[in-house]
Design a protein around this motif. Structure first.
Motif, PDB file in Angstrom:
ATOM      1  N   ALA A  41       4.132   5.992   2.143  1.00  0.00           N
ATOM      2  CA  ALA A  41       4.108   4.575   2.503  1.00  0.00           C
ATOM      3  C   ALA A  41       2.680   4.087   2.346  1.00  0.00           C
ATOM      4  CB  ALA A  41       4.584   4.375   3.933  1.00  0.00           C
ATOM      5  N   GLY A  42       2.543   2.772   2.179  1.00  0.00           N
ATOM      6  CA  GLY A  42       1.212   2.187   2.031  1.00  0.00           C
ATOM      7  C   GLY A  42       0.497   2.696   0.801  1.00  0.00           C
ATOM      8  N   ALA A  43       1.224   2.792  -0.303  1.00  0.00           N
ATOM      9  CA  ALA A  43       0.662   3.268  -1.574  1.00  0.00           C
ATOM     10  C   ALA A  43       0.028   4.649  -1.429  1.00  0.00           C
ATOM     11  CB  ALA A  43      -0.341   2.271  -2.130  1.00  0.00           C
ATOM     12  N   GLY A  44       0.691   5.498  -0.654  1.00  0.00           N
ATOM     13  CA  GLY A  44       0.226   6.869  -0.490  1.00  0.00           C
ATOM     14  C   GLY A  44      -0.762   7.083   0.646  1.00  0.00           C
ATOM     15  N   LEU A  45      -1.032   6.050   1.430  1.00  0.00           N
ATOM     16  CA  LEU A  45      -1.965   6.206   2.552  1.00  0.00           C
ATOM     17  C   LEU A  45      -1.365   7.061   3.669  1.00  0.00           C
ATOM     18  CD1 LEU A  45      -3.447   2.589   2.754  1.00  0.00           C
ATOM     19  CD2 LEU A  45      -4.573   4.656   1.909  1.00  0.00           C
ATOM     20  N   VAL A  46      -0.043   7.065   3.757  1.00  0.00           N
ATOM     21  CA  VAL A  46       0.645   7.918   4.721  1.00  0.00           C
ATOM     22  C   VAL A  46       1.693   8.720   3.957  1.00  0.00           C
ATOM     23  CG1 VAL A  46       2.110   7.990   6.767  1.00  0.00           C
ATOM     24  CG2 VAL A  46       0.298   6.282   6.613  1.00  0.00           C
ATOM     25  N   LYS A  47       1.683  10.043   4.182  1.00  0.00           N
ATOM     26  CA  LYS A  47       2.643  10.928   3.529  1.00  0.00           C
ATOM     27  C   LYS A  47       3.303  11.799   4.596  1.00  0.00           C
ATOM     28  CE  LYS A  47      -0.047  11.173  -0.708  1.00  0.00           C
ATOM     29  NZ  LYS A  47      -0.808  12.020  -1.602  1.00  0.00           N
ATOM     30  N   ALA A  48       4.623  11.917   4.480  1.00  0.00           N
ATOM     31  CA  ALA A  48       5.385  12.764   5.396  1.00  0.00           C
ATOM     32  C   ALA A  48       6.056  13.864   4.589  1.00  0.00           C
ATOM     33  CB  ALA A  48       6.429  11.942   6.145  1.00  0.00           C
ATOM     34  N   ARG A  49       5.946  15.099   5.069  1.00  0.00           N
ATOM     35  CA  ARG A  49       6.604  16.247   4.442  1.00  0.00           C
ATOM     36  C   ARG A  49       7.821  16.623   5.284  1.00  0.00           C
ATOM     37  NH1 ARG A  49       1.423  17.398   4.436  1.00  0.00           N
ATOM     38  NH2 ARG A  49       1.532  18.939   6.115  1.00  0.00           N
ATOM     39  N   VAL A  50       8.955  16.753   4.593  1.00  0.00           N
ATOM     40  CA  VAL A  50      10.220  17.053   5.250  1.00  0.00           C
ATOM     41  C   VAL A  50      10.941  18.111   4.431  1.00  0.00           C
ATOM     42  CG1 VAL A  50      12.461  16.068   5.935  1.00  0.00           C
ATOM     43  CG2 VAL A  50      10.394  14.705   6.178  1.00  0.00           C
ATOM     44  N   THR A  51      11.576  19.078   5.112  1.00  0.00           N
ATOM     45  CA  THR A  51      12.396  20.038   4.374  1.00  0.00           C
ATOM     46  C   THR A  51      13.670  19.339   3.912  1.00  0.00           C
ATOM     47  OG1 THR A  51      13.683  20.827   6.263  1.00  0.00           O
ATOM     48  CG2 THR A  51      11.566  21.940   5.830  1.00  0.00           C
ATOM     49  N   ILE A  61      -2.342  11.363   6.974  1.00  0.00           N
ATOM     50  CA  ILE A  61      -2.763   9.972   7.120  1.00  0.00           C
ATOM     51  C   ILE A  61      -4.167   9.821   6.555  1.00  0.00           C
ATOM     52  CG2 ILE A  61      -3.210   8.090   8.744  1.00  0.00           C
ATOM     53  CD1 ILE A  61      -1.250   9.513  10.675  1.00  0.00           C
ATOM     54  N   ASP A  62      -4.315   8.926   5.603  1.00  0.00           N
ATOM     55  CA  ASP A  62      -5.638   8.641   5.056  1.00  0.00           C
ATOM     56  C   ASP A  62      -6.476   8.017   6.177  1.00  0.00           C
ATOM     57  OD1 ASP A  62      -7.823   7.139   3.814  1.00  0.00           O
ATOM     58  OD2 ASP A  62      -6.828   7.618   1.922  1.00  0.00           O
ATOM     59  N   PRO A  63      -7.654   8.578   6.464  1.00  0.00           N
ATOM     60  CA  PRO A  63      -8.459   8.087   7.588  1.00  0.00           C
ATOM     61  C   PRO A  63      -8.918   6.638   7.453  1.00  0.00           C
ATOM     62  CG  PRO A  63      -9.603   9.849   6.410  1.00  0.00           C
ATOM     63  CD  PRO A  63      -8.256   9.708   5.795  1.00  0.00           C
ATOM     64  N   THR A  64      -8.929   6.105   6.250  1.00  0.00           N
ATOM     65  CA  THR A  64      -9.388   4.720   6.087  1.00  0.00           C
ATOM     66  C   THR A  64      -8.469   3.728   6.776  1.00  0.00           C
ATOM     67  OG1 THR A  64      -8.252   4.490   3.963  1.00  0.00           O
ATOM     68  CG2 THR A  64     -10.557   5.215   3.897  1.00  0.00           C
ATOM     69  N   ILE A  65      -7.169   4.044   6.878  1.00  0.00           N
ATOM     70  CA  ILE A  65      -6.265   3.083   7.537  1.00  0.00           C
ATOM     71  C   ILE A  65      -6.422   3.112   9.049  1.00  0.00           C
ATOM     72  CG2 ILE A  65      -4.603   3.139   5.655  1.00  0.00           C
ATOM     73  CD1 ILE A  65      -2.724   4.662   7.556  1.00  0.00           C
ATOM     74  N   LEU A  66      -6.975   4.184   9.573  1.00  0.00           N
ATOM     75  CA  LEU A  66      -7.172   4.255  11.021  1.00  0.00           C
ATOM     76  C   LEU A  66      -8.293   3.330  11.473  1.00  0.00           C
ATOM     77  CD1 LEU A  66      -6.834   8.107  11.512  1.00  0.00           C
ATOM     78  CD2 LEU A  66      -5.109   6.345  11.920  1.00  0.00           C
ATOM     79  N   VAL A  67      -9.237   3.064  10.584  1.00  0.00           N
ATOM     80  CA  VAL A  67     -10.360   2.196  10.900  1.00  0.00           C
ATOM     81  C   VAL A  67     -10.023   0.741  10.573  1.00  0.00           C
ATOM     82  CG1 VAL A  67     -12.770   1.698  10.358  1.00  0.00           C
ATOM     83  CG2 VAL A  67     -12.000   4.059  10.488  1.00  0.00           C
ATOM     84  N   VAL A  73       0.367  -1.403  12.479  1.00  0.00           N
ATOM     85  CA  VAL A  73       0.479  -1.218  11.023  1.00  0.00           C
ATOM     86  C   VAL A  73       0.555   0.268  10.704  1.00  0.00           C
ATOM     87  CG1 VAL A  73      -0.704  -1.521   8.811  1.00  0.00           C
ATOM     88  CG2 VAL A  73      -0.673  -3.394  10.475  1.00  0.00           C
ATOM     89  N   VAL A  74      -0.299   1.054  11.329  1.00  0.00           N
ATOM     90  CA  VAL A  74      -0.296   2.499  11.102  1.00  0.00           C
ATOM     91  C   VAL A  74       1.047   3.097  11.547  1.00  0.00           C
ATOM     92  CG1 VAL A  74      -1.397   4.687  11.721  1.00  0.00           C
ATOM     93  CG2 VAL A  74      -2.805   2.661  11.310  1.00  0.00           C
ATOM     94  N   GLU A  75       1.536   2.681  12.694  1.00  0.00           N
ATOM     95  CA  GLU A  75       2.829   3.178  13.179  1.00  0.00           C
ATOM     96  C   GLU A  75       3.953   2.826  12.215  1.00  0.00           C
ATOM     97  OE1 GLU A  75       1.873   2.989  17.978  1.00  0.00           O
ATOM     98  OE2 GLU A  75       2.937   1.318  17.025  1.00  0.00           O
TER      99      GLU A  75
END
Length: 114
Positions: A41-51, A61-67, A73-75
């Motif tokens: 999500a967010g053009a790859g700023l957040v990635k989730a790995r699932v089996t 989580i790309d640290p730039t979105i935390l700042v 938005v992050v949630e």
């Protein structure tokens, strides 16, 4: 071995086929636990790995979105990435089940327990 026993021979074949299918399903479930799909999500700023079984195994989580972003938005990005990964897991599971059904010579739309 059971030649000449008529329906008993057919029953033995059916039992053998059922046992093979059960063994293959157990193997498939184990394999699905090893297959990992990634949702973004967010053009790859957040990635989730699932089996492929649907278990969440990691979150990146790309640290730039935390700042630069608000908490909400992050949630939202995290939820979106997890949902995408889960959808990919369901699709991959269905694909693997269709392959197995084809290999066993069964209809691919037949529901599989488990």
């Amino acid at each position: 071995m059971l030649k000449g026993l008529g329906q008993l021979g057919d029953m033995a074949k059916m039992m053998k086929a059922a046992k093979e299918m059960q063994e293959r399903m157990v193997a498939l479930q184990e394999e699905l636990g090893r297959i990992v799909v990634i949702g973004e999500a967010g053009a790859g700023l957040v990635k989730a790995r699932v089996t492929a079984k649907g278990d969440l195994t990691g979150l990146e989580i790309d640290p730039t979105i935390l700042v630069a972003s608000e908490k909400e938005v992050v949630e939202d990005l995290i939820v979106a990435a997890v949902k995408e990964a889960q959808a990919k897991a369901i699709a991959r599971q269905a694909e693997e089940q269709r392959k197995l059904m084809t290999e066993l010579g069964l209809p691919t739309d037949m529901p599989i327990p488990g």
